[in-house]
Design an enzyme around this catalytic site. Structure first.
Site, PDB file in Angstrom:
ATOM      1  N   TYR A  64     -29.774  50.959   0.718  1.00 11.05           N
ATOM      2  CA  TYR A  64     -31.124  50.875   0.837  1.00 11.05           C
ATOM      3  C   TYR A  64     -31.578  50.045   2.110  1.00 11.05           C
ATOM      4  O   TYR A  64     -32.187  50.402   3.191  1.00 11.05           O
ATOM      5  CB  TYR A  64     -31.813  50.583  -0.334  1.00 11.05           C
ATOM      6  CG  TYR A  64     -33.367  50.244  -0.001  1.00 11.05           C
ATOM      7  CD1 TYR A  64     -34.324  51.632   0.140  1.00 11.05           C
ATOM      8  CD2 TYR A  64     -34.085  49.044  -0.031  1.00 11.05           C
ATOM      9  CE1 TYR A  64     -35.534  51.385   0.256  1.00 11.05           C
ATOM     10  CE2 TYR A  64     -35.325  48.855   0.252  1.00 11.05           C
ATOM     11  CZ  TYR A  64     -36.522  50.174   0.295  1.00 11.05           C
ATOM     12  OH  TYR A  64     -37.582  50.042   0.306  1.00 11.05           O
TER      13      TYR A  64
ATOM     14  N   SER B 263     -39.099  47.509   5.671  1.00 12.90           N
ATOM     15  CA  SER B 263     -39.218  46.695   4.427  1.00 12.90           C
ATOM     16  C   SER B 263     -38.532  45.151   4.788  1.00 12.90           C
ATOM     17  O   SER B 263     -37.727  45.080   5.776  1.00 12.90           O
ATOM     18  CB  SER B 263     -38.217  47.254   3.311  1.00 12.90           C
ATOM     19  OG  SER B 263     -37.716  46.356   2.272  1.00 12.90           O
TER      20      SER B 263
END
Length: 268
Positions: free
Chosen positions: A155, A142
């Site tokens: 995350y 990501s």
């Protein structure tokens, strides 16, 4: 003939979002698919849709946080197709929240799925790829694996880890591994352990906002509001599927290692 045609591809998190979009695109290019996710009803619907268009596809219900299930997925793929050419490590969770919310259970879930799930996938397919002397692991990281943002520390940490794992696999698969050995009473010596197999490719893909169900795992109300506002500029999932297809379709001597993808309207 496309480089994708007839390649055997495992896709985790295939029941929706990036996984579903990737399955549809690769099937249209002639890949032989093994789809994995926890929601069997979604998998059945996707398999039926792909078969209707002439695609070759099978599925196995899999929780990537369970190593035995991931190993069984690889074994089922070998039983069905006889080889494994590509693993797309896509399954992930994103229950964002500030650290002071102390959502430890959600931290554990992200570590189990986003990090351990990736490692379990690699562990399940790497011996086969070594034996074949070919293979390709595509990990979905990501932009959060490049930039830490408030409310997303854990995350982001998991996605930084995915990048590190991807780069480690690249180095171990595409170069010489050296080891420093320190023996009692002797000087340190460095020796070549092995010449690694140069035919296993590693690709790390880092998307930013994509229109998927990923944000539905957020339980913190304030975080949800901010994320939904940001995701108003989200890309279609097929944008990432095209990037995955691009990496796979390169000739065997080309290794696409890192792709970062943002919505064109995004400023940072």
């Amino acid at each position: 003939m496309s480089e994708i045609e007839s390649k055997v591809v495992i896709i985790t998190g295939a029941s929706s979002g990036l996984g579903e979009a990737t399955a549809r695109r690769l099937a249209a290019s002639g890949a032989k698919l093994m789809l994995a996710a926890r929601r069997e009803d979604r998998l059945k619907d996707l398999v039926a849709a792909i078969e209707k268009t002439g695609g070759t596809v099978a599925y196995r219900v899999t929780d990537v946080a369970d190593r035995a299930q991931v190993q069984a997925l690889a074994e089922a793929t070998l039983e069905t197709y006889g080889r494994i050419d590509v693993l797309v490590n896509n399954a992930a969770l994103m229950p964002l929240s500030p650290l002071d919310q102390i959502k430890v259970d959600e931290w554990d879930q992200m570590i189990d799925v986003n990090i351990k799930g990736v490692l379990y996938g690699i562990a399940a397919v790497l011996p086969t790829m070594r034996q074949q002397k070919s293979g390709h692991v595509i990990n979905l990281s990501s932009i959060a694996g490049h930039k830490v943002v408030p409310g997303a520390a854990v995350y982001c940490a998991t996605k930084y880890a995915v990048r590190a794992i991807s780069e480690g696999l690249r180095l171990e698969s595409n170069g010489e591994i050296r080891s420093t050995i320190i023996s009692p009473g002797a000087m340190a010596t460095e020796g070549l352990l092995r010449q690694s197999n140069r035919e296993i490719r590693s690709t790390n893909i880092s998307p930013d906002a994509v229109a998927t169900e990923l944000t539905s795992t957020i339980t913190d109300g304030d975080t949800t509001s901010g994320v939904n506002q940001f995701y108003s500029l989200a890309m279609d999932a097929d944008a990432i599927a095209r990037a995955i297809a691009y990496a796979i379709e390169q000739p065997a001597d080309v290794d696409v290692n890192e792709i970062m993808i943002r919505p064109s309207r995004q400023e940072f």
